[in-house]
Scaffold this active site. Structure first.
Site, PDB file in Angstrom:
ATOM      1  N   ASP A  39      -6.200   1.461   2.769  1.00 55.84           N
ATOM      2  CA  ASP A  39      -4.946   2.185   2.901  1.00 55.84           C
ATOM      3  C   ASP A  39      -4.539   2.046   4.376  1.00 55.84           C
ATOM      4  O   ASP A  39      -5.381   1.712   5.225  1.00 55.84           O
ATOM      5  CB  ASP A  39      -5.187   3.655   2.523  1.00 55.84           C
ATOM      6  CG  ASP A  39      -4.000   4.537   2.865  1.00 55.84           C
ATOM      7  OD1 ASP A  39      -2.868   4.133   2.540  1.00 55.84           O
ATOM      8  OD2 ASP A  39      -4.205   5.595   3.463  1.00 55.84           O
TER       9      ASP A  39
ATOM     10  N   ASP B 119      -1.514   4.098   6.432  1.00 57.88           N
ATOM     11  CA  ASP B 119      -1.190   5.349   7.157  1.00 57.88           C
ATOM     12  C   ASP B 119      -2.358   6.325   7.065  1.00 57.88           C
ATOM     13  O   ASP B 119      -2.816   6.651   5.976  1.00 57.88           O
ATOM     14  CB  ASP B 119       0.060   6.012   6.553  1.00 57.88           C
ATOM     15  CG  ASP B 119       1.325   5.200   6.850  1.00 57.88           C
ATOM     16  OD1 ASP B 119       2.260   5.238   6.035  1.00 57.88           O
ATOM     17  OD2 ASP B 119       1.345   4.500   7.879  1.00 57.88           O
TER      18      ASP B 119
HETATM   19  O1  LIG Z   1       5.317   9.457   2.490  1.00 56.51           O
HETATM   20  C1  LIG Z   1       4.841   8.380   2.295  1.00 56.51           C
HETATM   21  O2  LIG Z   1       5.451   7.443   1.758  1.00 56.51           O
HETATM   22  C2  LIG Z   1       3.400   8.250   2.635  1.00 56.51           C
HETATM   23  O3  LIG Z   1       2.936   9.293   3.382  1.00 56.51           O
HETATM   24  C3  LIG Z   1       2.951   7.115   3.410  1.00 56.51           C
HETATM   25  O4  LIG Z   1       3.827   6.154   3.566  1.00 56.51           O
HETATM   26  C4  LIG Z   1       1.616   6.726   2.824  1.00 56.51           C
HETATM   27  O5  LIG Z   1       1.222   5.497   3.222  1.00 56.51           O
HETATM   28  P1  LIG Z   1      -0.311   5.078   2.990  1.00 56.51           P
HETATM   29  O6  LIG Z   1      -1.157   6.214   3.478  1.00 56.51           O
HETATM   30  O7  LIG Z   1      -0.470   4.832   1.503  1.00 56.51           O
HETATM   31  O8  LIG Z   1      -0.454   3.838   3.845  1.00 56.51           O
HETATM   32 MG   LIG Z   2      -2.835   7.025   3.914  1.00 55.80          MG
END
Ligand SMILES: O=C(O)[C@H](O)[C@H](O)COP(=O)(O)O
Ligand SMILES: [Mg+2]
Length: 298
Positions: free
Chosen positions: A25, A27
Site C-alpha cells: 500500500d 499512503d
Molecule cells: O482517501 C483516500 O482515497 C485514501 O485515504 C488514500 O488515498 C488511500 O491510499 P492508500 O493508503 O490505499 O495508498
Molecule cells: Mg494506506
C-alpha cells in the site's frame, strides 16, 4: 487469534525468506503526502537486491499510474509503471472490462485529473472532473443545468476541489435509477504529511446520505484490484504478503485475496485497534511499527 508482532532482525529475515512477492500500500506505508516514511528507500532497495517481486497497490485515485511513476522517481524510489496499481486504473478497468460499460455512454466524474487520465486510456467517455464549469463556488442553479442524456454512471473519487455544483450534478444524475453509482474507494480518511484529512469515502458520503444508498466500491478491499494485478503478474498467493496501514482496506484485501498480511503503524491504524481491549475483527498475520524497521537487516 492475535497477530505476531515483529520485534527484530531475525523476525524481518524470516519474513523476507518466507515471501517472494511484496504488495505495498502507499499512503501511510511508503509516504504521507509527499514525505517519505523513514527507511523506506533502503528497505525497497533491500527487497530488490533479494530479487523480490514488488507491487504497489494504492486506493488513492488522485493520480494515474504514469503520474505515480513520476512521484516515485521524484522521491527516489525505484518503481516501474507496470508495478503500480491505483484505484483510478482499477476503476477504468472495472468500467471497460468488468461491467463492459457501453462505449456510447459517459461517466460523470467527481475526482482529479489522474482519474480522468486512466478513463481516457481505457476509452471511457466522461464529463465533469476537472471541467472548469464544474470547478466553481458559484451557487448551483438547476435551471442552468441540462443533464447529458448519455451519462450512465457517476464515479466518485478523492477530489480536493469538491463543491456543491459537482455534488448537485451527480445527485441529479443518480436520481435516474439506471445511472450506476460507483466509488473508486471508500477510505474514510487520508493520511497526509501534516494531518489526517477527509478521504475518498468522505467525498462520496453526501451522495450516499442524500440518495440513501451506497456506491459499488472498486478499490481495496474489493477484489477488482487483485484481478488487475493477476492480469499482469504471476505470483504465488502462499508466498505473497500485503503490507498496509488500514485494516478495513489493505488487510481485508490481503485476507480475502488469500495473501499473508503485515500491518504497519505509520498510517491510519493505531496499536490498540489490534492489541487493545476491543481489537478489530480484522486480524493481520503480522504487525510492525514501520516497514522502515526492516533496515535492521542492512
Ligand atoms: O482517501 C483516500 O482515497 C485514501 O485515504 C488514500 O488515498 C488511500 O491510499 P492508500 O493508503 O490505499 O495508498
Ligand atoms: Mg494506506
Amino acid at each position: 487469534m492475535s497477530p505476531e508482532r515483529l520485534s527484530g532482525a531475525q523476525d524481518y529475515e524470516d519474513l523476507l525468506n518466507k515471501y517472494d512477492t511484496w504488495m505495498f500500500d502507499c499512503d501511510g506505508v511508503l509516504w504521507r503526502g509527499n514525505e517519505l516514511i523513514d527507511g523506506v528507500t533502503e528497505v525497497l532497495q533491500l527487497l530488490r537486491s533479494r530479487k523480490k517481486q514488488i507491487i504497489f497497490v494504492t486506493n488513492n485515485a488522485t493520480q494515474s499510474r504514469n503520474t505515480y511513476k513520476k512521484k516515485f522517481d521524484k522521491l527516489g524510489l525505484e518503481a516501474h509503471v507496470d508495478e503500480i496499481f491505483g484505484s483510478a486504473f482499477a476503476s477504468a478497468i472495472y468500467l471497460s472490462s468488468v461491467i463492459k460499460f457501453p462505449k456510447e455512454k459517459k461517466v460523470f466524474v467527481i475526482g482529479m485529473p489522474g482519474l480522468e487520465e486512466e478513463l481516457r486510456a481505457e476509452g471511457i467517455k466522461h464529463v465533469g472532473g476537472s471541467d472548469p464549469a464544474d470547478n466553481t463556488l458559484e451557487p448551483f442553479t438547476p435551471s442552468s443545468f441540462s443533464p447529458d442524456p448519455d451519462v450512465g454512471a457517476v464515479l466518485c473519487g478523492l477530489d480536493t476541489s469538491i463543491n456543491y455544483t459537482k455534488l448537485s450534478k451527480a445527485f441529479i444524475y443518480l436520481q435516474n435509477p439506471s445511472c450506476l453509482f460507483l466509488a473508486t474507494n471508500e477510505d474514510s480518511t487520508y493520511p497526509t504529511a501534516g494531518a489526517l484529512l477527509p478521504g475518498a469515502g468522505a467525498i462520496s458520503a453526501p451522495l450516499r446520505f442524500a440518495l440513501g444508498k451506497n456506491p459499488a466500491s472498486i478499490g481495496k478491499p474489493a477484489r477488482t484490484m487483485l484481478d488487475c494485478i493477476k492480469a499482469k503478474h504471476d505470483y504465488d498467493p502462499s508466498r505473497t504478503i500485503m503490507v498496509g496501514d488500514r485494516l478495513n482496506t489493505d488487510i481485508l484485501f490481503g485476507k480475502e485475496g488469500l495473501l499473508s498480511t503485515l500491518l504497519v503503524l505509520t498510517g491510519i491504524t493505531h496499536e490498540e485497534e489490534v492489541f487493545g481491549a476491543n481489537p478489530s475483527p480484522i486480524v493481520p498475520d503480522y504487525v510492525t511499527r514501520s516497514i522502515g524497521d526492516f533496515r535492521a537487516l542492512i
